[in-house]
Scaffold this motif. Structure first.
Motif, PDB file in Angstrom:
ATOM      1  N   ARG A 197      11.350  10.079   2.798  1.00  0.00           N
ATOM      2  CA  ARG A 197      10.367  11.102   2.387  1.00  0.00           C
ATOM      3  C   ARG A 197       9.467  10.588   1.268  1.00  0.00           C
ATOM      4  O   ARG A 197       8.271  10.868   1.254  1.00  0.00           O
ATOM      5  CB  ARG A 197      11.083  12.375   1.946  1.00  0.00           C
ATOM      6  CG  ARG A 197      11.733  13.098   3.128  1.00  0.00           C
ATOM      7  CD  ARG A 197      12.428  14.363   2.704  1.00  0.00           C
ATOM      8  NE  ARG A 197      11.447  15.299   2.151  1.00  0.00           N
ATOM      9  CZ  ARG A 197      11.764  16.354   1.413  1.00  0.00           C
ATOM     10  NH1 ARG A 197      13.033  16.611   1.146  1.00  0.00           N
ATOM     11  NH2 ARG A 197      10.837  17.156   0.962  1.00  0.00           N
ATOM     12  N   VAL A 198      10.044   9.841   0.341  1.00  0.00           N
ATOM     13  CA  VAL A 198       9.246   9.258  -0.747  1.00  0.00           C
ATOM     14  C   VAL A 198       8.260   8.242  -0.177  1.00  0.00           C
ATOM     15  O   VAL A 198       7.087   8.222  -0.550  1.00  0.00           O
ATOM     16  CB  VAL A 198      10.162   8.615  -1.815  1.00  0.00           C
ATOM     17  CG1 VAL A 198       9.348   7.839  -2.840  1.00  0.00           C
ATOM     18  CG2 VAL A 198      11.018   9.677  -2.495  1.00  0.00           C
ATOM     19  N   TRP A 204      -0.484   9.113  -0.037  1.00  0.00           N
ATOM     20  CA  TRP A 204      -1.226   8.933  -1.286  1.00  0.00           C
ATOM     21  C   TRP A 204      -2.057   7.649  -1.207  1.00  0.00           C
ATOM     22  O   TRP A 204      -3.217   7.630  -1.589  1.00  0.00           O
ATOM     23  CB  TRP A 204      -0.245   8.891  -2.444  1.00  0.00           C
ATOM     24  CG  TRP A 204      -0.831   8.981  -3.813  1.00  0.00           C
ATOM     25  CD1 TRP A 204      -2.139   9.173  -4.161  1.00  0.00           C
ATOM     26  CD2 TRP A 204      -0.119   8.899  -5.041  1.00  0.00           C
ATOM     27  NE1 TRP A 204      -2.278   9.205  -5.518  1.00  0.00           N
ATOM     28  CE2 TRP A 204      -1.052   9.044  -6.089  1.00  0.00           C
ATOM     29  CE3 TRP A 204       1.213   8.708  -5.363  1.00  0.00           C
ATOM     30  CZ2 TRP A 204      -0.682   8.994  -7.422  1.00  0.00           C
ATOM     31  CZ3 TRP A 204       1.579   8.677  -6.694  1.00  0.00           C
ATOM     32  CH2 TRP A 204       0.647   8.816  -7.706  1.00  0.00           C
ATOM     33  N   ALA A 205      -1.458   6.590  -0.707  1.00  0.00           N
ATOM     34  CA  ALA A 205      -2.180   5.318  -0.549  1.00  0.00           C
ATOM     35  C   ALA A 205      -3.377   5.502   0.379  1.00  0.00           C
ATOM     36  O   ALA A 205      -4.478   5.016   0.092  1.00  0.00           O
ATOM     37  CB  ALA A 205      -1.239   4.242  -0.009  1.00  0.00           C
ATOM     38  N   ARG A 264      -5.851   2.548  -0.470  1.00  0.00           N
ATOM     39  CA  ARG A 264      -5.065   1.384  -0.891  1.00  0.00           C
ATOM     40  C   ARG A 264      -4.008   1.097   0.164  1.00  0.00           C
ATOM     41  O   ARG A 264      -3.627   1.979   0.915  1.00  0.00           O
ATOM     42  CB  ARG A 264      -4.332   1.647  -2.205  1.00  0.00           C
ATOM     43  CG  ARG A 264      -5.172   1.723  -3.433  1.00  0.00           C
ATOM     44  CD  ARG A 264      -4.274   1.751  -4.675  1.00  0.00           C
ATOM     45  NE  ARG A 264      -5.051   1.830  -5.881  1.00  0.00           N
ATOM     46  CZ  ARG A 264      -5.229   2.938  -6.588  1.00  0.00           C
ATOM     47  NH1 ARG A 264      -4.668   4.058  -6.224  1.00  0.00           N
ATOM     48  NH2 ARG A 264      -5.958   2.925  -7.683  1.00  0.00           N
ATOM     49  N   SER A 265      -3.502  -0.127   0.151  1.00  0.00           N
ATOM     50  CA  SER A 265      -2.333  -0.420   0.976  1.00  0.00           C
ATOM     51  C   SER A 265      -1.130   0.257   0.324  1.00  0.00           C
ATOM     52  O   SER A 265      -1.158   0.604  -0.870  1.00  0.00           O
ATOM     53  CB  SER A 265      -2.097  -1.931   1.059  1.00  0.00           C
ATOM     54  OG  SER A 265      -1.680  -2.431  -0.204  1.00  0.00           O
ATOM     55  N   LEU A 266      -0.090   0.450   1.097  1.00  0.00           N
ATOM     56  CA  LEU A 266       1.132   1.047   0.551  1.00  0.00           C
ATOM     57  C   LEU A 266       1.665   0.189  -0.587  1.00  0.00           C
ATOM     58  O   LEU A 266       2.053   0.703  -1.641  1.00  0.00           O
ATOM     59  CB  LEU A 266       2.182   1.209   1.651  1.00  0.00           C
ATOM     60  CG  LEU A 266       3.540   1.753   1.222  1.00  0.00           C
ATOM     61  CD1 LEU A 266       3.397   3.130   0.571  1.00  0.00           C
ATOM     62  CD2 LEU A 266       4.479   1.805   2.415  1.00  0.00           C
ATOM     63  N   ASN A 267       1.680  -1.118  -0.402  1.00  0.00           N
ATOM     64  CA  ASN A 267       2.175  -2.022  -1.439  1.00  0.00           C
ATOM     65  C   ASN A 267       1.356  -1.885  -2.730  1.00  0.00           C
ATOM     66  O   ASN A 267       1.909  -1.793  -3.829  1.00  0.00           O
ATOM     67  CB  ASN A 267       2.134  -3.461  -0.933  1.00  0.00           C
ATOM     68  CG  ASN A 267       2.859  -4.395  -1.864  1.00  0.00           C
ATOM     69  OD1 ASN A 267       4.068  -4.368  -1.939  1.00  0.00           O
ATOM     70  ND2 ASN A 267       2.107  -5.229  -2.585  1.00  0.00           N
ATOM     71  N   ALA A 268       0.032  -1.864  -2.591  1.00  0.00           N
ATOM     72  CA  ALA A 268      -0.836  -1.736  -3.771  1.00  0.00           C
ATOM     73  C   ALA A 268      -0.609  -0.395  -4.465  1.00  0.00           C
ATOM     74  O   ALA A 268      -0.638  -0.316  -5.699  1.00  0.00           O
ATOM     75  CB  ALA A 268      -2.300  -1.898  -3.370  1.00  0.00           C
ATOM     76  N   GLU A 312       2.658  -0.514  -6.449  1.00  0.00           N
ATOM     77  CA  GLU A 312       2.455  -1.310  -7.649  1.00  0.00           C
ATOM     78  C   GLU A 312       1.620  -0.555  -8.679  1.00  0.00           C
ATOM     79  O   GLU A 312       1.922  -0.565  -9.879  1.00  0.00           O
ATOM     80  CB  GLU A 312       1.787  -2.638  -7.294  1.00  0.00           C
ATOM     81  CG  GLU A 312       1.729  -3.591  -8.469  1.00  0.00           C
ATOM     82  CD  GLU A 312       1.242  -4.974  -8.093  1.00  0.00           C
ATOM     83  OE1 GLU A 312       1.011  -5.752  -9.031  1.00  0.00           O
ATOM     84  OE2 GLU A 312       1.095  -5.269  -6.892  1.00  0.00           O
ATOM     85  N   TYR A 313       0.582   0.145  -8.230  1.00  0.00           N
ATOM     86  CA  TYR A 313      -0.269   0.934  -9.126  1.00  0.00           C
ATOM     87  C   TYR A 313       0.546   2.023  -9.839  1.00  0.00           C
ATOM     88  O   TYR A 313       0.463   2.180 -11.060  1.00  0.00           O
ATOM     89  CB  TYR A 313      -1.415   1.559  -8.333  1.00  0.00           C
ATOM     90  CG  TYR A 313      -2.200   2.570  -9.101  1.00  0.00           C
ATOM     91  CD1 TYR A 313      -3.154   2.178 -10.038  1.00  0.00           C
ATOM     92  CD2 TYR A 313      -1.988   3.932  -8.923  1.00  0.00           C
ATOM     93  CE1 TYR A 313      -3.868   3.123 -10.761  1.00  0.00           C
ATOM     94  CE2 TYR A 313      -2.697   4.870  -9.637  1.00  0.00           C
ATOM     95  CZ  TYR A 313      -3.640   4.468 -10.561  1.00  0.00           C
ATOM     96  OH  TYR A 313      -4.331   5.398 -11.281  1.00  0.00           O
ATOM     97  N   VAL A 314       1.338   2.770  -9.063  1.00  0.00           N
ATOM     98  CA  VAL A 314       2.134   3.859  -9.639  1.00  0.00           C
ATOM     99  C   VAL A 314       3.146   3.304 -10.642  1.00  0.00           C
ATOM    100  O   VAL A 314       3.328   3.855 -11.733  1.00  0.00           O
ATOM    101  CB  VAL A 314       2.825   4.673  -8.520  1.00  0.00           C
ATOM    102  CG1 VAL A 314       3.859   5.638  -9.088  1.00  0.00           C
ATOM    103  CG2 VAL A 314       1.787   5.429  -7.706  1.00  0.00           C
ATOM    104  N   MET A 315       3.781   2.191 -10.302  1.00  0.00           N
ATOM    105  CA  MET A 315       4.754   1.580 -11.219  1.00  0.00           C
ATOM    106  C   MET A 315       4.067   1.090 -12.491  1.00  0.00           C
ATOM    107  O   MET A 315       4.567   1.309 -13.604  1.00  0.00           O
ATOM    108  CB  MET A 315       5.472   0.424 -10.523  1.00  0.00           C
ATOM    109  CG  MET A 315       6.421   0.875  -9.443  1.00  0.00           C
ATOM    110  SD  MET A 315       7.142  -0.473  -8.494  1.00  0.00           S
ATOM    111  CE  MET A 315       8.075  -1.321  -9.749  1.00  0.00           C
TER     112      MET A 315
END
Length: 62
Positions: free
Chosen positions: A14-15, A22-23, A28-32, A35-38
């Motif tokens: 779910r997360v 959101w990406a 944005r890509s999921l990976n980006a 990384e942005y949120v972190m």
């Protein structure tokens, strides 16, 4: 640009789905997005310093 390292991530489905939406919204890509949120969480917690804007993007020096 800083060095990138691969890291396997186990994440709740779910997360992951919410992060993907959101990406997509932020183009944005999921990976980006992860990384942005972190990075933002680390910055707000005072764990890392904010990145400096590149010269061309600074609008306060005119």
């Amino acid at each position: 640009m800083s060095e990138k390292k691969a890291y396997p991530l186990r994440i709740n489905a779910r997360v992951l789905e919410a992060m993907q939406r959101w990406a997509d919204d932020d183009l944005r890509s999921l990976n980006a997005q992860i990384e942005y949120v972190m990075r933002e969480a680390l910055r707000k917690a005072g764990r890392i310093q904010p990145a400096e804007k590149p010269e061309a993007m600074r609008d306060d020096e005119a």
